[in-house]
Enzyme design. Sequence first.
Site, PDB file in Angstrom:
ATOM      1  CG  HIS A 231      -0.286   0.340   2.534  1.00 52.44           C
ATOM      2  ND1 HIS A 231       0.244  -0.824   3.463  1.00 52.44           N
ATOM      3  CD2 HIS A 231       0.127   1.407   2.919  1.00 52.44           C
ATOM      4  CE1 HIS A 231       0.385  -0.077   4.640  1.00 52.44           C
ATOM      5  NE2 HIS A 231       0.373   1.145   4.278  1.00 52.44           N
ATOM      6  CG  ASP A 262       0.282  -4.086   2.982  1.00 55.89           C
ATOM      7  OD1 ASP A 262       0.469  -3.417   2.037  1.00 55.89           O
ATOM      8  OD2 ASP A 262      -0.081  -3.542   3.950  1.00 55.89           O
ATOM      9  CB  SER A 337       3.279   1.484   6.234  1.00 56.03           C
ATOM     10  OG  SER A 337       1.897   1.613   6.831  1.00 56.03           O
TER      11      SER A 337
END
Length: 641
Positions: A231, A262, A337
Amino acid sequence: QRCTMSSRGGALLDEQLAGAMDEGLTLQLHDDDQDDSYHYMPQCNSPDVGRRSSPMLRPKARRMLDQMSASLYSPQPGSADPDHGPVMVPGPHVPHFAQAQSGPRRSPMVFEPITGNSAGLDEGDDAQRLLSMAGQLTAQDLRRRNTNMPTTNMYDSDPRIDPEMMIKATVKVFVTQVTPSYSMPWSRGEEARSTGSGFAVCLPKLEERYGLHPTAEDAGAECRVVVTNAHVVENHSLVQVRRAGAADKYVAKVLVIGHDVDLAMLLVKSDDFWDQMPLVRIGKGLPKLASEVVAVGFPVGGDDVSATRGVVSRILVGGLTDNLCVQIDAAINPGNSGGPVFDAVGHLVGVAFSGLMNSNGIGYIIPLPVVHTFLQHFRRHGKYTGKCSDCFEIQSMENEALRKRFGIDNESGVMLSRIPPESACYGILEVRDILLQVDGVPIANDGTIQLPDTQDLVRVTFSYLVYRSPRDHPLNLTILRKGERNQIIVKAQPQPDLLLACKQPLPKPSYLVVGGLVFVPLMSPYEALVPRRKIDSVLRKPAFEGQQAVVLMMVLRAEVNVGYEDLTGRLASLNGETTQSLKQLKQQVEAQQAGNFVFRLESGEMIVMSSAKVWDSEAAIFRTHCIPKRANLGDFEDDGS
């Protein structure tokens, strides 16, 4: 601890203690010669007699305190510094100096921490002895420190691990994104910029049973790549990376991306980027519950690298990826992230990928088994087509009467209640089969398993045994069919593509505009256009390659389509010919230059428009709504579009 010194050494100690105040210490200094008493209190500006705060700069004070600590631990009783006179010695060895050798002050100095006596240290623990003799901690404080708050030397148990090197392996990822517009499929999405984290890795060796696909040669053994989240680089038009503590950015290419796990790997061609770059090794296994972890990344709130500490709270199958993940209480904020998460000795344990909104202390990381499966899939097939799925529905066997009905006494398992035609197990497994084991792992009556290679406290859904398998991996299923035990081999396969396109990444927007009617292929953003009673008809595999379910998304109001403004839904046919794809519909429309267009929706409504009026009004409609051309077929584009 007590120590003695005099002359120039006394003045030096005075300055050193003043600097130590900046570290938040409360110390007392006795001057026997002048009978003075000084209390060095942190940030104390009180006018009381004998109280003062340090005017010294922190770096200089720190260096001076370190010099004092070193001389405390390496004493030479009776020796003298040529410049400063006698050196400091530990109190247990030499109580006092009898006579100063030089300088204006002749009195001995006594140094002791107000917190109390620091006696009782174990012999041979150099770091602890230094801290105590510098007056920073008592023996009791040190024991608490070792038990509850690891020091910066927590990597000393493994001399190969350097915490600074692990932080330097973390990179900041800069992404320029263009998000597609599914509501106006002819328009370019808005450009946006975002940042995330990643880390440089040295890829592990290939498994002997799997080869390396020609298109995956950049992911071979010992290759250098940057790992991040999918993402973070989703819908990217430009990706750049910057090393921790550096100023230069380097262009990166997205090598492979797996939305359902992911994960993504980036390839950086520049040799300058890799010059002296520490590389993280991808190990195996899962962290233990309650073990300490450190999350490193570039979260919001600053531009530099950040590290947060926490513990492993839970291991589960779930999270945003509906796959194996590890819950930690270290802060995972936007920007974290894709960053690495290390254990207490600096070994990689996972990749940070999400936090939980409206909660405190709940973050999730992708563990190493998922990373390995992702890597194996790409290496073997040259692309990532999604994690493998069981693709059947089950019923638990927790009811005793139900178990007796199928003759299950000393075993446990789950019953297969539905096997859709698109499943890889269709025609191999049967409804009412009792699934007992997958790859030798017993399944409980509630559908859970003991997670392999973990403590007894961790149970997850048996589907993980399928999720962890690379594509085409043979799964050994043990079933009970009509009272007989059987072994069946089924190849693990990803979830197939359906008429309702819902797998990530979604196809780019495509469209066809005819007389203001906007037709699009069915995808998850348009799922609401299909009635719930009809949804099963699109949850199946296409009958042939290229087959699509075409829906009328909206009507751009114009004179030619008056009265049809509110109609939407799946298109059944044009002029009596069944619609099989957007490409076929475009060819039908362009082939008709006279007569009427008769569109019939699956819900029964009919749209009739004069073809002459459609072609006459087309330019005005396109100009009003800034539509560049009649159709964009995406992957099925041809020269005539």
